[in-house]
Design a protein around this motif. Structure first.
Motif, PDB file in Angstrom:
ATOM      1  N   ASP A 165       0.894  -1.216  -0.022  1.00 40.47           N
ATOM      2  CA  ASP A 165       0.098  -0.067   0.103  1.00 40.47           C
ATOM      3  C   ASP A 165       0.745   1.335   0.001  1.00 40.47           C
ATOM      4  O   ASP A 165       1.299   1.844   1.055  1.00 40.47           O
ATOM      5  N   PRO A 166       1.311   1.681  -1.328  1.00 37.25           N
ATOM      6  CA  PRO A 166       2.224   2.722  -1.260  1.00 37.25           C
ATOM      7  C   PRO A 166       1.638   4.161  -0.671  1.00 37.25           C
ATOM      8  O   PRO A 166       2.436   4.916  -0.348  1.00 37.25           O
ATOM      9  N   ALA A 167       0.108   4.094  -0.573  1.00 40.68           N
ATOM     10  CA  ALA A 167      -0.369   5.482  -0.101  1.00 40.68           C
ATOM     11  C   ALA A 167      -0.438   5.172   1.372  1.00 40.68           C
ATOM     12  O   ALA A 167      -1.220   6.059   1.982  1.00 40.68           O
ATOM     13  N   PHE A 168      -0.054   4.176   2.045  1.00 45.60           N
ATOM     14  CA  PHE A 168      -0.189   4.087   3.719  1.00 45.60           C
ATOM     15  C   PHE A 168       0.463   5.287   4.202  1.00 45.60           C
ATOM     16  O   PHE A 168       1.361   6.010   3.868  1.00 45.60           O
ATOM     17  N   PRO A 169      -0.354   6.101   5.245  1.00 40.79           N
ATOM     18  CA  PRO A 169      -0.198   7.510   5.701  1.00 40.79           C
ATOM     19  C   PRO A 169       1.077   7.488   6.515  1.00 40.79           C
ATOM     20  O   PRO A 169       1.576   6.756   7.241  1.00 40.79           O
ATOM     21  N   LEU A 170       1.369   8.732   6.631  1.00 37.33           N
ATOM     22  CA  LEU A 170       2.381   9.438   7.156  1.00 37.33           C
ATOM     23  C   LEU A 170       2.142  10.444   8.036  1.00 37.33           C
ATOM     24  O   LEU A 170       1.181  11.074   7.490  1.00 37.33           O
ATOM     25  N   PRO A 171       2.647  10.997   9.170  1.00 39.39           N
ATOM     26  CA  PRO A 171       3.433  10.328   9.846  1.00 39.39           C
ATOM     27  C   PRO A 171       2.874   9.047  10.860  1.00 39.39           C
ATOM     28  O   PRO A 171       1.781   9.135  10.766  1.00 39.39           O
ATOM     29  N   CYS A 172       4.070   8.049  10.878  1.00 45.08           N
ATOM     30  CA  CYS A 172       3.645   6.818  11.370  1.00 45.08           C
ATOM     31  C   CYS A 172       4.701   6.448  12.090  1.00 45.08           C
ATOM     32  O   CYS A 172       5.858   6.691  12.178  1.00 45.08           O
ATOM     33  N   VAL A 173       3.999   5.344  13.325  1.00 50.69           N
ATOM     34  CA  VAL A 173       4.957   4.732  14.175  1.00 50.69           C
ATOM     35  C   VAL A 173       5.241   3.428  13.356  1.00 50.69           C
ATOM     36  O   VAL A 173       4.247   2.794  13.034  1.00 50.69           O
ATOM     37  N   VAL A 174       6.393   3.065  13.317  1.00 51.19           N
ATOM     38  CA  VAL A 174       7.074   1.698  12.745  1.00 51.19           C
ATOM     39  C   VAL A 174       7.739   0.863  13.963  1.00 51.19           C
ATOM     40  O   VAL A 174       8.540   1.395  14.532  1.00 51.19           O
ATOM     41  N   LYS A 187       8.207   7.930  11.939  1.00 53.60           N
ATOM     42  CA  LYS A 187       8.817   8.127  10.467  1.00 53.60           C
ATOM     43  C   LYS A 187       7.661   9.088   9.973  1.00 53.60           C
ATOM     44  O   LYS A 187       6.498   9.166   9.985  1.00 53.60           O
ATOM     45  N   GLU A 188       8.508  10.382   9.553  1.00 49.09           N
ATOM     46  CA  GLU A 188       7.611  11.683   9.105  1.00 49.09           C
ATOM     47  C   GLU A 188       7.646  11.514   7.449  1.00 49.09           C
ATOM     48  O   GLU A 188       6.749  11.866   6.974  1.00 49.09           O
ATOM     49  N   ARG A 194      12.863   8.746  13.694  1.00 53.95           N
ATOM     50  CA  ARG A 194      13.189   9.391  15.068  1.00 53.95           C
ATOM     51  C   ARG A 194      13.100   7.989  15.770  1.00 53.95           C
ATOM     52  O   ARG A 194      11.955   7.443  15.934  1.00 53.95           O
ATOM     53  N   LEU A 195      14.039   7.613  16.748  1.00 50.41           N
ATOM     54  CA  LEU A 195      14.155   6.439  17.680  1.00 50.41           C
ATOM     55  C   LEU A 195      13.510   6.546  18.734  1.00 50.41           C
ATOM     56  O   LEU A 195      13.828   7.749  19.489  1.00 50.41           O
ATOM     57  N   LEU A 196      12.154   5.896  19.136  1.00 51.10           N
ATOM     58  CA  LEU A 196      11.275   6.162  20.223  1.00 51.10           C
ATOM     59  C   LEU A 196      11.546   5.395  21.092  1.00 51.10           C
ATOM     60  O   LEU A 196      11.560   5.759  22.671  1.00 51.10           O
ATOM     61  N   GLY A 197      12.261   4.166  20.851  1.00 53.74           N
ATOM     62  CA  GLY A 197      12.576   3.148  21.821  1.00 53.74           C
ATOM     63  C   GLY A 197      13.074   1.850  21.077  1.00 53.74           C
ATOM     64  O   GLY A 197      12.875   1.755  19.961  1.00 53.74           O
ATOM     65  N   SER A 198      14.141   1.212  22.250  1.00 56.23           N
ATOM     66  CA  SER A 198      14.476   0.006  21.533  1.00 56.23           C
ATOM     67  C   SER A 198      14.736  -0.926  22.547  1.00 56.23           C
ATOM     68  O   SER A 198      14.536  -0.705  23.952  1.00 56.23           O
TER      69      SER A 198
END
Ligand code: KG4
Ligand code: ZN
Length: 381
Positions: A165-174, A187-188, A194-198
């Motif tokens: 789905d190339p149109a999947f929206p941004l900004p998005c958490v991956v 991901k903007e 931006r790394l939020l956690g690992s």
């Protein structure tokens, strides 16, 4: 042709997101320096992936559609050792890369000469295994006289969320959940993450693999636990969940593995065998529960519009079901790649490579594999 055109700037800051919690944020920015952006007329791309124990090749059409996606797994080679043996992995890649790539080209119904670019996984991964793909890609790029790009395996996994789905929206958490990584990104736009956690210790896939080993299941452990857990009750044996401090988006799975070990040590052999499906279900539940909670917490606190979950562990049937239920009840858009794009594959590498080529990146023919390149994305080229 642009060479060494991109530089990554990384900074690690503690920031507040929506006033809820402190999170560590790592900025990764692509910045063009002192080289002009080379134009690339979009055409078919060949992607190559050899970072671990899958030899894979894929062809994408000019518009990014997947024309072929060939994957040869080495599981049979490594199974008796209970994990990947790096030297055997390299040899197996050498034996199959030519055949896998030819098959990908054949299935795409295009000729070798129709290709306009090559994308190859440059890292992270096993050094010897990566080298096979990188050197093969270099030889092809030279012979066909077309540009090539080195791609981060992590950026490949992220790109897999947009393949269907190339149109999947941004900004998005991956959320990337694989054998080596458990990373939450915000991901903007392409190239800005931006790394939020690992994870602070084991990756989620590692927790599955080590748990399976303790339960006497075959390698790779994730699919084995997934299958067995379907016959068990996830509430019969409860395992601890590690949420870390309030609001943290980091993960920790090493305690879970120890909890399983202790449970097994005090269980008589007979009840162990009788309860193995319940053990698998309870253990799996503890992993996926935390993954779901933290992913949705990340969406809430970051203000993202959508959630994508990628990497080998995203093939887990229980994780997929829980994510789908929760996304439906919260009205959140969710991208879960088809199973063929969850575990390692080259379609995702070609997709990330396509974005890099469109951004003007080109790798010189002297690039090397970068085994420990974990936290930066598409490489300086
Ligand atoms: O993305 P991937 O193929 O390779 C890495 O980049 O690491 O992920 C491999 C990991 C392994 O730990 C494997 O056990 C896990 O993904 N995995 C699963 C499932 N399928 C693969 N874990 C849980 N459930 C599955 N169905
Ligand atoms: Zn992977």
């Amino acid at each position: 042709m642009a060479t060494r055109a991109v530089l990554f700037r990384r900074s690690r800051n503690k920031v507040k997101i929506s006033g809820h919690c402190d999170v560590i944020v790592e900025d990764m920015m692509m910045t063009t320096v002192d080289q002009s952006i080379a134009t690339w007329v979009p055409g078919p791309i060949l992607g190559i992936e050899t970072s671990c124990d899958e030899t894979a090749a894929s062809v994408l059409a000019a518009d990014g559609t997947v024309l072929s996606n060939i994957i040869t797994s080495q599981h049979a080679v490594h199974r008796r050792f209970g994990g990947v043996v790096p030297e055997l992995a390299s040899r197996a890649h050498i034996e199959s890369i030519e055949e896998v790539s030819s098959e990908a080209v054949q299935q795409s119904r295009l000729a070798w000469s129709d290709r306009t670019g090559i994308a190859v996984t440059q890292g992270p991964g096993l050094a010897g295994a990566l080298l096979v793909g990188v050197n093969y890609a270099k030889a092809l790029a030279y012979v066909l006289n077309i540009p090539m790009v080195g791609v981060s395996h992590l950026e490949g996994h992220i790109a897999s969320a947009w393949l269907k789905d190339p149109a999947f929206p941004l900004p998005c958490v991956v959320l990337i959940v694989s054998g080596g990584h458990t990373h939450l990104y915000y991901k903007e736009m392409t190239g800005h993450y931006r790394l939020l956690g690992s994870t602070r210790d084991d990756a989620a896939g590692e927790a599955f693999d080590k748990g399976a080993q303790l339960l006497g299941l075959e390698y790779p452990g994730g699919p084995a636990i997934d299958r067995l857990a379907r016959q068990g009750n996830p509430q019969a044996i409860i395992f601890p969940r590690s949420y870390l401090k309030n609001g943290s988006l980091d993960f920790s799975f090493s305690g879970l593995k120890t909890a399983l070990l202790y449970k097994l040590q005090v269980m008589p052999e007979r009840s162990r065998a009788a309860q193995v499906a319940d053990l698998a279900a309870g253990y799996q539940e503890a992993i996926v529960d935390v993954l779901v909670q933290k992913s949705f917490a990340a969406v809430r606190t970051s203000g993202a519009r959508a959630l994508a979950v990628v990497g080998g562990v995203s093939a887990n049937s229980r994780l997929r079901a829980l994510l789908q239920q929760r996304a439906a009840s919260e009205g959140l858009q969710l991208s879960l790649p088809p199973l063929a794009y969850c575990t390692d594959n080259a379609a995702m590498i070609a997709a990330a490579g396509r974005q890099a080529l469109l951004a003007g990146l080109r790798a010189p023919l002297d690039i090397d594999a970068q085994a420990s390149r974990v936290s930066s994305f598409t490489h300086a080229m």
